[in-house]
Write a protein that holds these residues in place. Structure first.
Motif, PDB file in Angstrom:
ATOM      1  N   VAL A   1     -65.465  23.071 -35.552  1.00 15.12           N
ATOM      2  CA  VAL A   1     -64.113  22.584 -35.835  1.00 15.12           C
ATOM      3  C   VAL A   1     -63.400  23.536 -36.797  1.00 15.12           C
ATOM      4  CG1 VAL A   1     -62.801  20.733 -36.944  1.00 15.12           C
ATOM      5  CG2 VAL A   1     -64.657  20.169 -35.379  1.00 15.12           C
ATOM      6  N   LEU A   2     -64.150  24.037 -37.789  1.00 12.45           N
ATOM      7  CA  LEU A   2     -63.563  24.979 -38.749  1.00 12.45           C
ATOM      8  C   LEU A   2     -63.109  26.259 -38.054  1.00 12.45           C
ATOM      9  CD1 LEU A   2     -62.994  25.597 -41.748  1.00 12.45           C
ATOM     10  CD2 LEU A   2     -65.281  26.576 -41.884  1.00 12.45           C
ATOM     11  N   LEU A   3     -63.885  26.720 -37.072  1.00 13.10           N
ATOM     12  CA  LEU A   3     -63.501  27.920 -36.321  1.00 13.10           C
ATOM     13  C   LEU A   3     -62.196  27.697 -35.566  1.00 13.10           C
ATOM     14  CD1 LEU A   3     -64.197  30.754 -35.285  1.00 13.10           C
ATOM     15  CD2 LEU A   3     -65.526  29.682 -33.469  1.00 13.10           C
ATOM     16  N   LEU A   4     -62.041  26.539 -34.943  1.00  7.28           N
ATOM     17  CA  LEU A   4     -60.795  26.220 -34.232  1.00  7.28           C
ATOM     18  C   LEU A   4     -59.622  26.130 -35.191  1.00  7.28           C
ATOM     19  CD1 LEU A   4     -62.150  23.518 -31.734  1.00  7.28           C
ATOM     20  CD2 LEU A   4     -61.585  25.893 -31.233  1.00  7.28           C
ATOM     21  N   ILE A   5     -59.837  25.480 -36.345  1.00  3.19           N
ATOM     22  CA  ILE A   5     -58.763  25.339 -37.336  1.00  3.19           C
ATOM     23  C   ILE A   5     -58.323  26.701 -37.850  1.00  3.19           C
ATOM     24  CG2 ILE A   5     -58.248  24.501 -39.663  1.00  3.19           C
ATOM     25  CD1 ILE A   5     -60.002  22.075 -39.034  1.00  3.19           C
TER      26      ILE A   5
END
Length: 431
Positions: A16-20
């Motif tokens: 999720v952090l990578l997408l954000i």
């Protein structure tokens, strides 16, 4: 592949952090580029005002019709082509030093000179290269993401380990719990309310299970004992009637059949009681059991039955089979396997017992047809039409094996021989 709750959470957090960060990087890039162009455009508009003032003071500037080191040019235009609005656009120009086209921000506008002529003013200024900006921004974001992931793994790992410690304690308590083996409850206080509530609910569940277990155990034992007494009395009375010389042969045969049925009921009752005790883990005592010695002792006990059927017994002991096991269950396990091999064998048949370090194989002759592998260990499954069989012997064996997760038993049929194979892992299992 299954993972722990901690790593399961961290895995999805990282994704999720990578997408954000990817979305944030795109927005950040657009914002920075917009700010750069906005500042450059403001500088070009200021430069425009200065150049027009300078052209009114020095008419030689009007002769600057090509870009030079001043980075502007003034060319005359007709009244029809005249436009005094500011027009901004991006364009590349060849630079000798770089030997490449470089990006520029260009401002086009018009003005009237001091002689009343129409002029077009073009001003250019070098700007950042977007591909280099994207590259530098990508490198910075990759480094940032790497440090964020490392920080999350370290911080979350530490925090989750600390936060989940009560959960693992509760889980360990559940793993160690066994029916009928009660231990004094240890008062625990948890800072997390959910864990506190979970612990209370588990303690109450264990208490309810223990109560139900003891009630069931007591009921089964009482019922079994209550049944055994009247059955024994009825069998004794039938024995007395059979001894009566005045009985007709037909009545005598009927009484013999009734007696045999009653004895079968006694055997079923005992077997069901034994199954209940095994399934409820009432055999908790574990010690080192020498299965090889126990097999030899059992062969001596059943020697009369073996001789009666003229069975040839061969024991091949490759290695000693020793393991942590309940001695009573071990005796029941081996005794049932041996009785099964004798009872369902042929006259002058064969029994081969192969003992290895981690395996015991019982081979016996008998029926020429294979048993149903899917049902052979089911309760009340019978190998033949023998009415004296309870159909519980092999199911008792399976119930015993299930008490030891690293153990297994299987059935095979090859070349007219029935195989019952007990295997265990190399590691000894302790309850």
């Amino acid at each position: 592949m299954k993972s722990s709750l901690k790593y399961y959470t961290i895995k999805y957090l990282i994704v999720v952090l990578l997408l954000i960060i990817a979305v944030w990087a795109a927005l950040f890039y657009a914002f920075i580029l917009d700010e750069v162009y906005d500042n450059v455009d403001d500088g070009l508009k200021n430069r425009k005002i200065q150049l027009i003032k300078a052209a009114y003071q020095d008419e030689k500037l009007l002769e600057n019709t090509d870009f030079a080191f001043n980075e502007f040019k003034i060319v005359p235009v007709s009244e029809a082509d005249y436009n005094n609005r500011n027009k901004f656009y991006n364009r590349t120009y060849y630079m000798e030093y770089d030997d490449d086209d470089e990006p520029y921000r260009v401002l086009e506008t018009g003005f009237k000179d001091q002689f009343g002529g129409y002029r077009k003013l073009t001003i250019r200024t070098s700007t950042v290269e977007e591909d280099e900006l994207i590259y530098d921004l990508s490198i910075a974001l990759v480094v940032l993401y790497f440090f964020l992931v490392v920080s999350i793994l370290f911080i979350n790992g530490f925090l989750l380990n600390k936060a989940m410690r009560p959960f693992y304690k509760i889980l360990d308590k559940l793993k160690k719990y066994q029916f009928g083996v009660t231990s004094p409850p240890i008062a625990e206080t948890y800072k997390i309310s959910e864990f506190e509530e979970l612990n209370v609910e588990i303690d109450e569940m264990i208490e309810r299970n223990e109560l139900a277990f003891h009630q069931q155990k007591q009921f089964i034992e009482n019922a079994s004992h209550e049944l055994q007494t009247p059955l024994a009395i009825v069998i004794n009375k039938i024995d007395l009637l059979i001894q009566n010389e005045d009985l007709e042969e037909k009545s005598l045969n009927s009484f013999v059949e009734i007696k045999n049925d009653l004895r079968r009921m006694v055997a079923i009752n005992k077997s069901l009681l034994m199954l209940s005790k095994i399934d409820n883990s009432q055999f908790n005592k574990v010690q080192i059991v020498n299965f090889s010695e126990m097999i030899n002792d059992l062969l001596k006990e059943y020697e009369d039955f073996i001789e009666f059927k003229h069975i040839d017994v061969n024991v091949l002991e490759k290695e000693n089979f020793v393991s942590d096991f309940n001695p009573d269950l071990a005796n029941i396990l081996l005794s049932n396997l041996l009785k099964n091999a004798i009872k369902y064998n042929n006259e002058k048949g064969n029994i081969n017992i192969i003992i290895d370090k981690d395996q015991i194989i019982f081979q016996n002759s008998g029926s020429k047809k294979s048993l149903d592998k899917a049902k052979v260990f089911n309760r009340f499954y019978k190998q033949s039409s023998d009415h004296t069989s309870t159909g519980l012997g092999l199911s008792i064996i399976m119930s015993i094996i299930k008490q030891y997760p690293n153990w297994d038993i299987s059935y095979e049929f090859e070349e007219g021989m029935h195989y019952f194979i007990i295997t265990k892992n190399n590691k000894s299992l302790s309850n």
